[in-house]
Design a protein around this motif. Structure first.
Motif, PDB file in Angstrom:
ATOM      1  N   ARG A 102      -2.141   1.908   7.340  1.00  0.00           N
ATOM      2  CA  ARG A 102      -2.921   2.007   8.577  1.00  0.00           C
ATOM      3  C   ARG A 102      -2.020   2.155   9.800  1.00  0.00           C
ATOM      4  N   GLU A 103      -0.861   1.506   9.740  1.00  0.00           N
ATOM      5  CA  GLU A 103      -0.002   1.543  10.929  1.00  0.00           C
ATOM      6  C   GLU A 103       1.463   1.461  10.529  1.00  0.00           C
ATOM      7  N   ILE A 104       2.282   2.247  11.209  1.00  0.00           N
ATOM      8  CA  ILE A 104       3.728   2.258  10.998  1.00  0.00           C
ATOM      9  C   ILE A 104       4.417   2.050  12.342  1.00  0.00           C
ATOM     10  N   VAL A 105       5.459   1.258  12.332  1.00  0.00           N
ATOM     11  CA  VAL A 105       6.272   1.041  13.531  1.00  0.00           C
ATOM     12  C   VAL A 105       7.644   1.665  13.301  1.00  0.00           C
ATOM     13  N   ILE A 106       8.050   2.522  14.231  1.00  0.00           N
ATOM     14  CA  ILE A 106       9.378   3.141  14.188  1.00  0.00           C
ATOM     15  C   ILE A 106      10.202   2.537  15.310  1.00  0.00           C
ATOM     16  N   VAL A 107      11.383   2.052  14.971  1.00  0.00           N
ATOM     17  CA  VAL A 107      12.263   1.454  15.975  1.00  0.00           C
ATOM     18  C   VAL A 107      13.415   2.417  16.240  1.00  0.00           C
ATOM     19  N   GLY A 108      13.520   2.873  17.479  1.00  0.00           N
ATOM     20  CA  GLY A 108      14.551   3.833  17.842  1.00  0.00           C
ATOM     21  C   GLY A 108      13.929   5.094  18.402  1.00  0.00           C
ATOM     22  N   GLY A 109      14.704   5.794  19.245  1.00  0.00           N
ATOM     23  CA  GLY A 109      14.162   6.978  19.895  1.00  0.00           C
ATOM     24  C   GLY A 109      15.008   8.215  19.738  1.00  0.00           C
ATOM     25  N   ASP A 160       4.027  -7.664  12.880  1.00  0.00           N
ATOM     26  CA  ASP A 160       3.798  -8.175  11.536  1.00  0.00           C
ATOM     27  C   ASP A 160       2.568  -7.567  10.872  1.00  0.00           C
ATOM     28  N   GLU A 161       1.656  -7.022  11.669  1.00  0.00           N
ATOM     29  CA  GLU A 161       0.446  -6.428  11.114  1.00  0.00           C
ATOM     30  C   GLU A 161       0.651  -4.989  10.648  1.00  0.00           C
ATOM     31  N   SER A 162       1.819  -4.419  10.923  1.00  0.00           N
ATOM     32  CA  SER A 162       2.095  -3.048  10.469  1.00  0.00           C
ATOM     33  C   SER A 162       2.411  -3.057   8.980  1.00  0.00           C
ATOM     34  N   ASP A 163       2.188  -1.919   8.351  1.00  0.00           N
ATOM     35  CA  ASP A 163       2.422  -1.793   6.913  1.00  0.00           C
ATOM     36  C   ASP A 163       3.859  -1.420   6.591  1.00  0.00           C
ATOM     37  N   LEU A 164       4.565  -0.865   7.576  1.00  0.00           N
ATOM     38  CA  LEU A 164       5.926  -0.396   7.338  1.00  0.00           C
ATOM     39  C   LEU A 164       6.669  -0.345   8.661  1.00  0.00           C
ATOM     40  N   ALA A 198      12.036  -7.862  11.211  1.00  0.00           N
ATOM     41  CA  ALA A 198      10.702  -7.431  10.814  1.00  0.00           C
ATOM     42  C   ALA A 198      10.223  -8.227   9.604  1.00  0.00           C
ATOM     43  N   LYS A 199      11.120  -8.421   8.638  1.00  0.00           N
ATOM     44  CA  LYS A 199      10.777  -9.225   7.470  1.00  0.00           C
ATOM     45  C   LYS A 199      10.433 -10.663   7.885  1.00  0.00           C
ATOM     46  N   ARG A 200      11.196 -11.179   8.849  1.00  0.00           N
ATOM     47  CA  ARG A 200      10.996 -12.563   9.276  1.00  0.00           C
ATOM     48  C   ARG A 200       9.621 -12.777   9.907  1.00  0.00           C
ATOM     49  N   VAL A 201       9.139 -11.766  10.649  1.00  0.00           N
ATOM     50  CA  VAL A 201       7.821 -11.936  11.286  1.00  0.00           C
ATOM     51  C   VAL A 201       6.677 -11.560  10.352  1.00  0.00           C
ATOM     52  N   GLY A 202       7.012 -11.076   9.130  1.00  0.00           N
ATOM     53  CA  GLY A 202       5.960 -10.877   8.148  1.00  0.00           C
ATOM     54  C   GLY A 202       5.702  -9.456   7.693  1.00  0.00           C
ATOM     55  N   VAL A 203       6.553  -8.490   8.073  1.00  0.00           N
ATOM     56  CA  VAL A 203       6.367  -7.107   7.630  1.00  0.00           C
ATOM     57  C   VAL A 203       6.719  -7.007   6.150  1.00  0.00           C
ATOM     58  N   GLU A 204       5.875  -6.324   5.373  1.00  0.00           N
ATOM     59  CA  GLU A 204       6.060  -6.241   3.924  1.00  0.00           C
ATOM     60  C   GLU A 204       7.209  -5.317   3.528  1.00  0.00           C
ATOM     61  N   ARG A 205       7.385  -4.202   4.251  1.00  0.00           N
ATOM     62  CA  ARG A 205       8.290  -3.161   3.760  1.00  0.00           C
ATOM     63  C   ARG A 205       9.062  -2.536   4.913  1.00  0.00           C
ATOM     64  N   THR A 206      10.356  -2.289   4.689  1.00  0.00           N
ATOM     65  CA  THR A 206      11.204  -1.679   5.710  1.00  0.00           C
ATOM     66  C   THR A 206      12.017  -0.538   5.108  1.00  0.00           C
ATOM     67  N   PRO A 226       0.796  -1.222   0.000  1.00  0.00           N
ATOM     68  CA  PRO A 226       0.000   0.000   0.000  1.00  0.00           C
ATOM     69  C   PRO A 226       0.829   1.272   0.000  1.00  0.00           C
ATOM     70  N   SER A 227       0.252   2.347  -0.559  1.00  0.00           N
ATOM     71  CA  SER A 227       0.867   3.660  -0.497  1.00  0.00           C
ATOM     72  C   SER A 227       0.485   4.318   0.818  1.00  0.00           C
ATOM     73  N   LEU A 228       1.046   5.496   1.068  1.00  0.00           N
ATOM     74  CA  LEU A 228       0.814   6.172   2.343  1.00  0.00           C
ATOM     75  C   LEU A 228      -0.671   6.429   2.573  1.00  0.00           C
TER      76      LEU A 228
END
Length: 445
Positions: free
Chosen positions: A228-235, A292-296, A314-322, A222-224
């Protein structure tokens, strides 16, 4: 024009490389090994010394300099350099800073600190991540003509429906121009019969709708608009700015930060982002939190290796795009080969923004591709342009090879260029240009 670039690291070296053909460039750095390297690799003068010292700036010719670019890795040093330059001359000054707080302070009083233009590395990187996130499969993206025109670069994978097609077969989108194919070290200006190969990078220019449709065809995720949901790793600051930009888009965002104090601080400053305090390299945690349910997933940790690891997990658990932050530019291609979808290098993003600003004195907007192998320019057509009141098929004969007219805007409307299209005065044209002919192109256009 005499340009002094202080800092011969990756940012300074890229800026020097992009300006050396047009200007008299002097590069200043305290490190003798960097000075020696850039002396042999670029057509520039060099000065070994401290750019905050008046004596060093005088040796670099500050009295004749029209532009000073402070691009060291230390924010405060860059600000002092600009102030010192203003104390002994009257150049236009540009400072690179990482801290968004400094950028915001300067924006409230432009010209403060002796800085005429300030570029925020972390904010620019976050904006680049969000632009790329909006187009599935895109490795680069930029808008022109007030948002009417979009440029994007896509890699053609072996399983892409484009692989093996001719350009005429692939050209099924309204208001879209196939500007170039980047194949290895070659830049190919495509004709209708040109075959698109796996491994090519393809540059398209057109309406936002057509580019998005093309992106959906090239890479189905999907495009932006559909995310529906994005996960950011890092602070860190890049992660925080990225979350803030996604919040503004109304996208559900989760941020994972291991340090408890920083996680608490981010939770207070990002009211629309769910902040989770945990180690994102713990695969059990990723499964438990349904990452894995996140889009990015955006990896923005404090090391390139950790960002690659998180992307692979993330790819291993099923995330489509990183998308991952990669500080070492030489790692970007490698990381994208082994599993990261898109690597964003903050230093290259910053160098491109500074170079874009220096070029903007001649053009309305500039985007650089593949570390300045090619550029996309927006130019307002005047009476001295070869395009003025001339059909494109006639005007192109007076232009060097390596140029494609990608789009035209007139009175707020987009015109898809064809051979018979006549360009009028005050039209804005968006043009793909091989960097080797950019000087001739801008002079003619």
């Amino acid at each position: 024009m005499r340009v002094i670039v202080v800092g011969a690291g990756q940012v300074g070296s890229n800026i020097a490389a992009s300006l050396e053909h047009d200007h008299h460039v002097v590069v200043v750095d305290t490190d003798p090994s960097r000075i020696e390297a850039i002396t042999y690799s670029h057509d520039v003068l060099t000065v070994q010394g401290d750019g905050t010292a008046i004596e060093t700036l005088e040796e670099a010719g500050i009295e004749n300099a029209e532009l000073v670019i402070a691009s060291t890795d230390i924010d405060e040093t860059n600000i002092v350099i600009c102030g010192a330059a203003k104390a002994v001359g009257d150049p236009f000054t540009i400072a690179r800073v990482k801290q968004t707080g400094l950028l915001r302070t300067w924006e409230r009083s432009k010209g403060a600190f002796g800085v005429d233009f300030m570029v925020g590395t972390n904010l620019q990187t976050a904006q680049s991540i969000v632009r790329i996130a909006g187009l599935p499969g895109a490795h680069d993206a930029e808008t022109f003509a007030g948002g009417l025109v979009q440029m994007a670069e896509f890699e053609v994978m072996a399983d892409s429906p484009l692989a093996g097609e001719t350009v005429s077969d692939a050209d099924r989108y309204e208001s879209l121009t196939f500007a170039a194919l980047l194949r290895g070290d070659d830049i190919i200006i495509p004709a209708g019969e040109t075959v698109i190969r796996a491994g090519d990078a393809i540059v398209v220019i057109g309406s936002v709708e057509s580019v998005r449709s093309f992106a959906d065809f090239v890479t189905p995720p999907p495009s932006l608009e559909d995310v529906r949901e994005i996960v950011i790793v890092g602070g860190d600051e890049i992660a925080a700015q990225t979350a803030r930009l996604f919040e503004a888009e109304g996208i559900d965002t989760r941020l994972i930060e291991q340090d408890p104090a920083r996680a608490r601080e981010l939770a207070e400053t990002l009211p629309e982002t769910l902040v989770l305090q945990s180690d994102a390299t713990d695969i059990d945690f990723l499964v438990r939190e349904h990452v894995d349910e996140s889009d990015l997933v955006v990896a923005a940790l404090d090391s390139d290796e950790k960002n690659l690891l998180v992307s692979l997990l993330a790819k291993r658990v099923g995330v489509e795009r990183t998308i991952g932050v990669v500080e070492a530019s030489e790692y970007v291609d490698l990381f994208e080969t082994v599993g990261l979808d898109v690597g964003v290098n903050p230093r290259l993003v910053t160098a491109e923004e500074i170079t874009r600003f220096t070029r903007a004195r001649r053009t309305e907007n500039v985007a650089m591709l593949e570390s300045d192998r090619a550029e996309v320019l927006e130019i307002e057509v005047g009476s001295n342009s070869v395009l003025f009141e001339t059909p494109i098929e006639e005007a192109i004969a007076d232009l060097p090879d390596g140029i494609v007219i990608g789009a035209i805007t007139r009175d707020g409307e987009l015109i898809t260029p064809r051979g018979e299209t006549v360009v009028e005065g005050d039209d804005h044209v968006v043009v793909f240009v091989d960097t080797r002919v950019v000087d001739k192109a801008t002079a003619a256009l």
